[in-house]
Design a protein around this motif. Structure first.
Motif, short mmCIF file in Angstrom:
data_model
loop_
_atom_site.label_atom_id
_atom_site.label_comp_id
_atom_site.label_asym_id
_atom_site.label_seq_id
_atom_site.Cartn_x
_atom_site.Cartn_y
_atom_site.Cartn_z
N GLY A 1 0.81 -1.20 0.00
CA GLY A 1 0.00 0.00 0.00
C GLY A 1 0.85 1.25 0.00
O GLY A 1 2.07 1.20 -0.04
N CYS A 2 0.18 2.39 0.05
CA CYS A 2 0.87 3.69 0.08
C CYS A 2 0.16 4.58 1.09
O CYS A 2 -0.86 4.21 1.68
CB CYS A 2 0.86 4.33 -1.30
N GLU B 1 -6.14 4.77 1.68
CA GLU B 1 -5.08 4.53 0.69
C GLU B 1 -4.75 3.04 0.55
O GLU B 1 -4.77 2.50 -0.57
CB GLU B 1 -3.82 5.33 1.02
N CYS C 1 -5.37 0.38 -2.63
CA CYS C 1 -4.25 -0.41 -3.16
C CYS C 1 -4.62 -1.89 -3.23
O CYS C 1 -4.18 -2.61 -4.14
CB CYS C 1 -3.01 -0.22 -2.29
N ARG D 1 -4.26 -4.04 -6.57
CA ARG D 1 -3.46 -5.26 -6.66
C ARG D 1 -4.30 -6.46 -7.10
O ARG D 1 -3.79 -7.35 -7.77
CB ARG D 1 -2.78 -5.54 -5.30
N ILE E 1 2.36 -1.58 -6.68
CA ILE E 1 2.64 -0.37 -5.90
C ILE E 1 4.10 -0.45 -5.47
O ILE E 1 4.53 -1.47 -4.93
CB ILE E 1 1.71 -0.25 -4.68
#
Length: 344
Positions: free
Chosen positions: A151-152, A178, A182, A186, A192
């Motif tokens: 993730g981010c 966030e 993600c 994915r 990512i």
């Protein structure tokens, strides 16, 4: 990729000078033709007017619905898609952050070279890590491993094609939006990546223990909601953190205290598990992140302590879900109302 195909979305709520610094950092580095949009979540400090005075497109979220950062990012994304359909990438940046010079060039190169990558993020650093132990903890939290990531955070350069594929952020989430997005990316085969480059400087502005506590409560909420949404295989998202918070924040202390009379006080020995846990975290930080002894010790102490506000956050989520109440922001910052433009 031409810089003419990149737009910027920044979001904020009562950020005061932090927003001014954010926009100054953008205006100083980016070409005049690069579109920048600021999305405001009910600020009372004149942030909208300030952004417009600085030549930035500024929009306000409809206050009839609960404010969320996800709603803000989606609104900025929608604005750029409508007014600048030629864009290929969007740099999202929170209004309490400043863009680091050279970041966009490095991030764009990664996306240009790898069509499978949807998001690239870098190192977010605290602007004043020594101002308080809580700022230092935030700076350590941002130091995530380099390479492919699950993730981010809020600051990231994102491919618009990938955003369209997953219909953007989940606007109802008050936190954890966030990594949730993600997961959906994915699932569609997107990647990512976190690269070894400084991206933004963040001003946590945490000077009080109560702020850190509230932020940790918010984390607990994100853990509980994430486990509900994606706790089943294959992700089993947040399941381990959920059980960890429940065990260390509620079950263990209740056992230790509740069995005092039946065990003649021997149950209190269970509390020795906390320093053991802290020692394990300390050793891990020293080994894996190469933290200094002082920083690793600080992180270990507060990581153990955070189990208590986190389990409160989990409880708040479940209580709100049981009552079918709408989620509302959990804010740890005080409004920053003193103005005076400062360069980033």
């Amino acid at each position: 990729m031409s810089m003419n195909q990149i737009g910027v979305v920044t979001i904020g709520r009562n950020e005061g000078d932090r927003l001014v610094n954010c926009l100054c950092s953008l205006k100083a580095q980016l070409p005049d033709e690069m579109p920048i949009v600021y999305v405001d979540s009910g600020s009372t400090d004149g942030s909208l007017a300030t952004a417009r005075e600085m030549g930035v497109a500024a929009i306000a979220l409809d206050p009839s619905r609960p404010f969320t950062m996800a709603r803000g990012r989606n609104a900025g994304f929608d604005y750029l898609a409508k007014h600048h359909p030629e864009l290929a990438y969007i740099q999202f940046i929170d209004g309490d952050c400043e863009l680091v010079e050279g970041w966009l060039e490095r991030a764009v190169a990664v996306l240009d070279e790898s069509p499978a990558i949807a998001i690239v993020c870098g190192r977010r650093r605290e602007k004043f890590p020594n101002a308080s132990p809580y700022n230092r903890l935030a700076d350590m939290e941002w130091n995530t491993p380099i390479g492919e990531a699950e993730g981010c955070g809020g600051d990231a350069l994102i491919r618009i094609e990938a955003l369209n594929r997953v219909d953007g952020y989940n606007g109802r989430l008050i936190c954890g939006e966030e990594p949730e997005m993600c997961i959906r990316m994915r699932r569609q085969g997107w990647e990512i990546w976190r690269i070894g480059a400084d991206m933004t400087r963040h001003d946590a502005a945490m000077t009080r223990f109560s702020q850190w506590w509230t932020r940790s409560v918010r984390s607990g909420w994100a853990v509980a909601e994430g486990a509900v949404m994606y706790g089943l295989p294959p992700e089993r998202y947040m399941i381990r953190k959920s059980w960890s918070g429940l065990w260390w924040g509620a079950v263990l202390p209740l056992l230790a205290l509740g069995l005092v009379l039946p065990t003649g006080g021997q149950s209190l020995l269970l509390l020795l598990a906390y320093p053991v846990l802290g020692w394990r975290i300390y050793q891990q930080r020293r080994r894996d992140r190469h933290d200094s002894p002082a920083h690793a010790r600080l992180y270990a102490i507060f990581c153990v302590l955070s189990k208590f506000p986190q389990v409160i956050g989990q409880g708040k989520y479940w209580l709100s879900r049981w009552r079918k109440q709408p989620s509302t922001l959990i804010e740890y910052k005080s409004p920053f109302v003193t103005r005076g433009a400062k360069s980033g």
